[in-house]
Design an enzyme around this catalytic site. Structure first.
Site, PDB file in Angstrom:
ATOM      1  N   TYR A 137      -7.012  24.531  17.213  1.00  0.00           N
ATOM      2  CA  TYR A 137      -7.061  23.141  17.675  1.00  0.00           C
ATOM      3  C   TYR A 137      -6.503  22.283  16.542  1.00  0.00           C
ATOM      4  CZ  TYR A 137      -8.899  19.147  20.293  1.00  0.00           C
ATOM      5  OH  TYR A 137      -9.023  17.974  20.990  1.00  0.00           O
ATOM      6  N   LYS A 174      -7.330  22.331  24.974  1.00  0.00           N
ATOM      7  CA  LYS A 174      -8.572  21.712  25.418  1.00  0.00           C
ATOM      8  C   LYS A 174      -9.369  22.668  26.295  1.00  0.00           C
ATOM      9  CE  LYS A 174     -10.095  17.684  24.222  1.00  0.00           C
ATOM     10  NZ  LYS A 174      -9.940  17.090  22.888  1.00  0.00           N
TER      11      LYS A 174
END
Length: 594
Positions: A110, A182
């Site tokens: 991420y 996500k």
């Protein structure tokens, strides 16, 4: 063998899985592939003999090998690319490796490493993942979405138009990677089934000139479309999602400042949707405020709050605070806004500036007549006037919370609550150590990035809470998916906030962190999901039947439906009798050709 009492649940994760693939096709299916962990019996039944080395490994042994390989990559992008390659080969191993090394892996899969991968998307591209929709062909939206499975197969749709990616701005078609990332977090942190999600890139062009001039750029080579054509494209996409996947929860991500709130406000009253930039940041920050207020012996309904920097994240925090104050005190939202002061580039938001403010900022503009004698461009002067309990920074202006400002705030409150939240670390409004020094250790703080513990003058160490959205939005999504809530309302978000705040170590030890650690995130998500589900049931929003009313039973019910990074036994079925997962067609790469 006795049947597990949870086998009948909508998303049961126990028992064997059907598999209609054999041989090389099975090894090429990321979700079904076990690599060297296929048992002797499975190798025989699924025609894998001769396709694998003879020694079978456990998942734990595979993780050890994979981690050794991971460590040979020296750059964040190199490690990110290695992990992406693993995801293409073996999803169980991919998630288990991250899970076992969560703190080390999160910045790789991420932010910040994913931002670098997104910016280089067209140059490191190997194979597609997710659904690509572009504004030049709106008439194809329905047909493309229909190809990702039957109506009940998708639980969460994550979408982005790529205008404001992870602090690096407009990245055009590279937005698909933030949608993918996500959804990885949803699976990792809340057990959302990886085969029941759909990442979507909404290509509306780009204003990034470097991309437009790059002959290898894979997106539309045209300036970003705005106005009516843009709105019609987004609406057609949302309506197509609702028509095809009527139970799916839509997650909007990294839309631009002038679109994020507007789109969210348009669809929130009618569908279950969420924007992490607007609502997630606000929710996790509010949870830390609840914990800090408990330590400081303050009521949420009495707080005076200054927000410094009011873009999407700042206004999202303001809205969450406003809603919480209103719910806790039975004040109207308009009355609650009187306890929140917003300071941005032009200074304190005033009614005379309304023509220059975004719609999300308008409610927080103050009456000019009340501020005639104050330098409204000075954060220090605003602090002197307001005497806030809470000071929050999302300004990306480093060191803007000066010693003078912090000391002024500390004169008027016993335990100043100060949250420098701007990312990355170099853009923080203040260093935690300075805040402790300037307040003689009285500050209650949380940050937007990880910081090491601060050593106090007496030798004690104070843990610094991180306002990490990953501790909040996955649990909310899990609760909405399992309850099939019709909407995501302020009451559901406040329930989620209180559930996270209730797990704060500071509630037991005032010197401890204001939020639980991200390594506890799956347990955190169960608590948040339970709170969301209970609120959805109470408010008549839940559509799922037979939801347990007992809290302990509810949490067990949730846990049993969370996907786990574990190998399950495979049960051979024919292709005629196998579902899309059994045939390797489900997930973000498996598209039906029908």
């Amino acid at each position: 063998m006795s049947k597990n009492k949870h086998d009948h649940l909508p998303f049961s994760t126990s028992g064997p899985m059907d598999c209609a693939l054999t041989g090389g096709a099975l090894l090429r299916s990321p979700y079904l592939n076990k690599g060297s962990a296929f048992t002797t019996e499975e190798r025989h039944e699924f025609k894998l003999n001769g396709l694998l080395p003879p020694q079978a490994n456990s998942l734990e042994e595979q993780v050890t090998r994979a981690y050794d390989q991971f460590q040979t990559h020296k750059t964040p992008l190199g490690k990110n690319t290695f992990m992406a390659s693993m995801k293409e080969q073996n999803e169980v191993l991919y998630y288990r490796l991250i899970q076992d090394h969560l703190r080390e892996m999160m910045p790789v899969i991420y932010t910040p490493a994913e931002a670098e991968a997104i910016s280089d998307y067209s140059r490191i591209f190997r194979q597609p993942e997710g659904c690509f929709l572009n504004i030049s062909e709106p008439e194809k939206i329905e047909d493309v979405l229909d190809r990702w499975g039957p109506p009940d197969d998708i639980d969460i749709i994550a979408c982005s138009d790529g205008e404001q990616i992870l602090g690096i701005g407009d990245q055009g078609v590279g937005a698909i990677l933030i949608s993918v990332a996500k959804l990885v977090i949803y699976t990792l942190c809340a057990g959302i089934h990886p085969q029941r999600v759909l990442p979507v890139g909404l290509d509306v062009g780009t204003d990034n000139q470097q991309l437009l001039e790059d002959e290898l750029y894979l997106g539309l080579h045209r300036p970003r479309v705005r106005g009516d054509e843009y709105d019609a494209f987004i609406d057609r996409f949302v309506q197509a999602c609702r028509k095809r996947y009527h139970k799916a929860y839509i997650h909007f991500e990294d839309f631009g400042l002038h679109n994020a709130r507007r789109i969210l406000d348009k669809y929130t009253p009618t569908i279950a949707c969420f924007n992490d930039d607007v609502q997630g940041t606000g929710a996790v920050t509010l949870a830390a405020i609840y914990a800090a207020a408990h330590v400081a012996k303050l009521q949420i309904s009495d707080l005076r709050v200054i927000l410094f920097g009011v873009g999407s994240a700042g206004t999202g925090i303001a809205d969450q605070l406003r809603d919480a104050i209103a719910i806790e005190s039975e004040k109207s939202k308009e009355e609650a806004t009187q306890q929140i002061w917003c300071v941005d580039k032009p200074g304190l938001l005033l009614e005379s500036l309304k023509d220059d403010l975004t719609p999300a900022q308008h409610p927080y503009a103050k009456n000019d007549s009340e501020w005639i004698d104050v330098d409204c461009k000075s954060l220090l002067e605003v602090v002197k006037r307001v005497k806030p309990h809470v000071l929050i920074g999302t300004s990306t202006q480093p060191k803007s919370f000066t010693k003078e400002i912090v000391e002024e705030m500390s004169k008027h409150v016993e335990r100043p609550i100060i949250f420098p939240l701007s990312n990355p670390t170099r853009l923080h409004e203040a260093e935690p150590k300075d805040l402790f020094d300037w307040t003689d250790g009285r500050v209650l703080t949380a940050t937007g990035s990880p910081f090491p513990p601060v050593e106090m003058k007496d030798g004690r160490k104070r843990e610094i809470a991180e306002c990490n959205n990953s501790t909040m939005f996955p649990g909310i999504g899990l609760g909405v998916v399992l309850s099939r809530s019709k909407l995501v309302t302020p009451a559901l978000l406040v329930a989620a906030v209180k559930a996270l705040a209730a797990q704060a170590p500071a509630l037991e030890d005032p010197e401890a962190a204001l939020l639980p650690d991200v390594t506890e995130v799956r347990d955190i998500s169960v608590k948040i999901a339970a709170a969301v589900i209970q609120q959805a049931v109470q408010d008549g929003l839940a559509q799922q039947e037979d939801i347990p009313s007992d809290k302990e039973e509810l949490e067990e019910w949730i846990g049993q439906q969370m996907w786990k990074a574990e190998y399950r036994p495979l049960r051979k079925v024919s292709k005629e009798h196998g579902d899309r997962t059994a045939k390797g067609e489900a997930g973000s790469r498996g598209v039906s050709d029908n």
